[in-house]
Design an enzyme around this catalytic site. Structure first.
Site, PDB file in Angstrom:
ATOM      1  N   HIS A 238       1.701   4.390  -2.883  1.00 52.76           N
ATOM      2  CA  HIS A 238       1.787   5.850  -2.729  1.00 52.76           C
ATOM      3  C   HIS A 238       3.162   6.356  -3.175  1.00 52.76           C
ATOM      4  O   HIS A 238       3.284   7.363  -3.865  1.00 52.76           O
ATOM      5  CB  HIS A 238       1.598   6.232  -1.253  1.00 52.76           C
ATOM      6  CG  HIS A 238       0.170   6.193  -0.775  1.00 52.76           C
ATOM      7  ND1 HIS A 238      -0.827   6.938  -1.358  1.00 52.76           N
ATOM      8  CD2 HIS A 238      -0.416   5.533   0.260  1.00 52.76           C
ATOM      9  CE1 HIS A 238      -1.978   6.728  -0.712  1.00 52.76           C
ATOM     10  NE2 HIS A 238      -1.761   5.869   0.277  1.00 52.76           N
TER      11      HIS A 238
ATOM     12  N   HIS B 176       0.836  -1.203   0.000  1.00 50.63           N
ATOM     13  CA  HIS B 176       0.000   0.000   0.000  1.00 50.63           C
ATOM     14  C   HIS B 176       0.873   1.257   0.000  1.00 50.63           C
ATOM     15  O   HIS B 176       0.725   2.132  -0.853  1.00 50.63           O
ATOM     16  CB  HIS B 176      -0.908  -0.028   1.240  1.00 50.63           C
ATOM     17  CG  HIS B 176      -1.856   1.120   1.323  1.00 50.63           C
ATOM     18  ND1 HIS B 176      -3.171   1.033   0.921  1.00 50.63           N
ATOM     19  CD2 HIS B 176      -1.683   2.392   1.753  1.00 50.63           C
ATOM     20  CE1 HIS B 176      -3.768   2.207   1.093  1.00 50.63           C
ATOM     21  NE2 HIS B 176      -2.878   3.053   1.606  1.00 50.63           N
ATOM     22  N   GLU B 177       1.793   1.320   0.951  1.00 51.23           N
ATOM     23  CA  GLU B 177       2.630   2.525   1.050  1.00 51.23           C
ATOM     24  C   GLU B 177       3.565   2.643  -0.152  1.00 51.23           C
ATOM     25  O   GLU B 177       3.849   3.740  -0.624  1.00 51.23           O
ATOM     26  CB  GLU B 177       3.412   2.534   2.364  1.00 51.23           C
ATOM     27  CG  GLU B 177       2.537   2.508   3.629  1.00 51.23           C
ATOM     28  CD  GLU B 177       1.454   3.576   3.654  1.00 51.23           C
ATOM     29  OE1 GLU B 177       1.631   4.645   3.046  1.00 51.23           O
ATOM     30  OE2 GLU B 177       0.392   3.322   4.270  1.00 51.23           O
TER      31      GLU B 177
END
Lengths: 498, 498
Positions: free
Chosen positions: B266, B262-263
């Site tokens: 980003h 997820h990170e």
């Protein structure tokens, strides 16, 4: 008055915040930053530096200081000291034109890159034109300041406020023959065995041992941390966030213990500053030399002492039973104090270290005066090494190119390393008069009385006093070589049976 | 014109440097800072924020923007986009009085502390008066902006520029019954076995596996790093220094893999922005929702897909042979996609997640409009949880007190999480039309075509476009629920045999 003082504190508080933010960024750069981040980081730091400079050299600050200096003239208080130190900083910062600062940044950035390359190839000639430009800058720099007895005074003053070149030369003049004599005597004594220091010591265990030691010293991990970096250093973002870095070199594995003590010595100084000085120019150590006196005291006078290892050696031996098999605390103590003239300053022992410094001071003065041609520097370096230490570097990388300082324009800094050694011994004599059983305490692994003494006499005052005044007040005399000479002669007399 | 543009870029460059310096300080605060450093760090950040605000809202910037807006009117170029985005930021920043900003900081600081304490005791009543003050601030905040169809528009616009409350409500209105229907169908299907996910998985091995995955994705560790922190987040100091944090929870050990993806999603967005945008307001993601579309795509559409685990599961099984004994790639895939209505949003699966968001949006609008009394919030929360998910939280800590957002004044943020899910599916359909063998590539552990597509269509543009325009241009329609509904129905239809 209080309104003006408050306004000054407000501006200086913001300047302090900007500078501390810059310190966090620099710390991160050396500890964490991925390779890609360098260019942007340079810009972040340049912007913070520019705004900090604008704020601290504004006309408003100048006017506030003019008024407050008159108000506080002759007053003895923290606020008076703040105004005095801030006025000196302001005077220095406003004397140097910003175009000069920009030019210096450009010249030293190029000089640093050239130095790295030249050192890698061990070839002084490619660094020479850059060093010539740096020297030219240094010569112009000193012209921004009022005439002094010696142009080097202005450089020295940046690191050792108020100290004069002549004073340093006088101190070094007395010290040099004493150290040379000691080294000669040691040379004809029986050599010390230290092969066990260069066995394999696991990094993690050494690192953990280092943290045990500095925790016992009193370095507060609740207000600090130790990280890995290419070079050991200490940096402060607040009296409550003072960090150190350390490194591990497989070829010299236990050096980590001593560099940890050294940086913790710097850090405990900063952690001990009066919290009321936060966000003011008083929230720093007094000078480079007094700072170095703290790091060298913990590293050498404590950390390379016999009582210290009588306490810690059993634990060290338990941690490294194979490596230290058959080694006693006494023989370990002798090994870590072995005297051996060597090429690299940062690896030098206590008996030879200051000679590396004296050599550099003479060269810096020669370059600044112009009495020394830069192209001749490697040869002069090597001749002096032979004169002082009886050895000649095999190449420039182990000689004139070893230190970063000149490429960075850090002229005037070197002497403070040696002065720090001297101050540490002056303080040590006084401490031993005040704490009669200090050796016994160290032998028991107890350092709180020592740290309490240092806190009360040195740390808490931050930058309130000038270095010579502080040393005079605390040790009873100005910076002087005699205590250090006594310390060296006693220590090495015992170790080498002189 | 070019002179004015250059001056604007110079000022915005310094603002960017100050903001990035602040980001480094915040990152350090969450990753490294010793406990003692907090108070000083708050002051450093306040000073950086103050100077950044002064610089970005100065009259000079206002005049430059007025002139440049006229010059660039109707022009389609990077510089025109820069002026447009800078003008919008300037307008927003200058509308809000600085006294309000200070008051907000005071109120939210106290509210945050109260929230931490209230959550710890699971007692909403002590947080209630603080939340009332925050709501009061939000109501005043929206009055600084021109009247809109709905007061919530001004809040939403801070995270999703140009998006209207009515649009979100319409999208959610279509989505809700579809998700509720799906969950009901799953509820009567045969349950999935996932007990092996909750065995003991060694932290270091999980962490290393996470880094293998995100390296393969294309997260560039030469321009980033992954550290441990209390909460996973991504932060950027430059397109060349984009860092992520992650955590390891023994109760849910493999969650680290998914929060890492997820990170990294980003972070790859930020790493892919046009480097020419550095130090301008274009060097950011478009909006919170578009940012979330990237993180959710890598986490869910890639990282919770069957082809992905057909590739990675053999290696995972080799790493954890005991834990995954007898488990197939297919059964692992089913387990990590198990649908189960649960209390905590951040742990919710893809089929239930958006319902958590819809509930929050309704409550935020109710609080802002005043149609909902703050004291009734826990009861309304629990009733809605029962309505949407069929479960009732056992206490406030697992209900109304679970999220940090309201204590921090982050109203208008929640909807972007769900919108990000929807966008990720819209993009995914388009990507699968453009990269016909995407599944096969993922099955082989190859992600370069996918990342190249995202770079070219989304990442490189930074903040140049408005979110709805970008989604329209890339996916062929504005933000819309239908692709996500198709995605959910297909995925869970297969998994649960519906």
């Amino acid at each position: 008055m209080s309104e003006k003082l408050n306004r000054l504190k407000e501006i200086l508080g913001e300047v302090s915040d900007l500078n501390h933010a810059g310190s966090v960024l620099s710390w991160d750069q050396q500890v964490n930053m991925p390779p890609g981040g360098g260019e942007a980081r340079g810009q972040h730091l340049a912007t913070l530096g520019k705004i900090s400079h604008e704020k601290s050299t504004s006309d408003e600050v100048g006017k506030l200081l003019d008024d407050l200096k008159r108000e506080f003239d002759g007053v003895d208080s923290d606020d008076a000291a703040l105004v005095r130190v801030a006025a000196r900083n302001y005077d220095k910062a406003t004397r140097v034109p910003s175009e000069f600062v920009s030019e210096q940044a450009v010249v030293t950035t190029a000089a640093f890159d050239a130095w790295v390359a030249a050192k890698g190839r061990s070839d002084f000639s490619t660094f020479q034109p850059h060093l010539e430009k740096v020297i030219d800058l240094m010569r112009r720099y000193v012209t921004f300041f009022p005439p002094s007895d010696h142009p080097y005074d202005a450089l020295l003053d940046d690191y050792e406020p108020g100290m004069k070149t002549a004073e340093v030369q006088e101190i070094f003049g007395k010290l040099r023959p004493q150290q040379v004599k000691l080294i000669k005597a040691i040379k004809s004594a029986r050599p010390i065995k230290d092969d066990f220091l260069h066995k394999k010591y696991a990094e993690k265990k050494v690192w953990d041992f280092s943290e045990v030691i500095i925790s016992k010293f009193g370095y507060d991990f609740g207000r600090g941390r130790q990280d890995k970096a290419a070079h050991p250093f200490e940096t402060s973002f607040s009296v409550n966030d003072v960090r150190i870095t350390n490194r591990y070199e497989p070829s010299n594995p236990l050096a980590t213990l001593f560099s940890g003590m050294h940086e913790a010595g710097h850090a405990m100084y900063e952690q001990g500053i009066n919290p009321a000085y936060e966000r003011t120019p008083l929230a720093n150590g007094v000078s480079s030399a007094v700072h170095e006196s703290q790091s060298r005291m913990w590293e050498n006078l404590v950390g390379r002492s016999l009582p210290f290892w009588e306490h810690f050696f059993p634990e060290l031996k338990k941690t490294f039973p194979t490596q230290l098999d058959g080694v006693s605390a006494k023989s370990f103590y002798k090994a870590i104090n072995k005297v051996e003239p060597s090429f690299i300053r940062v690896n030098a022992d206590e008996a030879t270290y200051n000679l590396h410094i004296m050599l550099r001071l003479e060269l810096e003065i020669g370059m600044l005066e112009g009495s020394l041609a830069i192209k001749d520097l490697p040869e002069i370096w090597n001749t002096k090494m032979q004169d002082y230490l009886g050895i000649t570097p095999p190449d420039d990388a182990h000689g004139v190119l070893q230190d970063i300082h000149w490429s960075a324009g850090l002229f005037g800094y070197f002497p403070t390393y040696a002065l720090g050694n001297l101050i540490s011994a002056q303080l040590w004599e006084k401490i031993n008069r005040d704490i009669r059983d200090l050796d016994e305490q160290i032998h028991k692994g107890k350092f709180d009385a020592l740290l309490t003494w240092l806190r009360a006499k040195i740390h808490v005052h931050g930058h309130k006093f000038d270095p010579q005044d502080l040393v005079q007040n605390v040790a009873g005399s100005k910076i002087d070589a005699s205590a250090y000479v006594r310390y060296l002669n006693k220590k090495y007399g015992d170790i080498y049976g002189l």
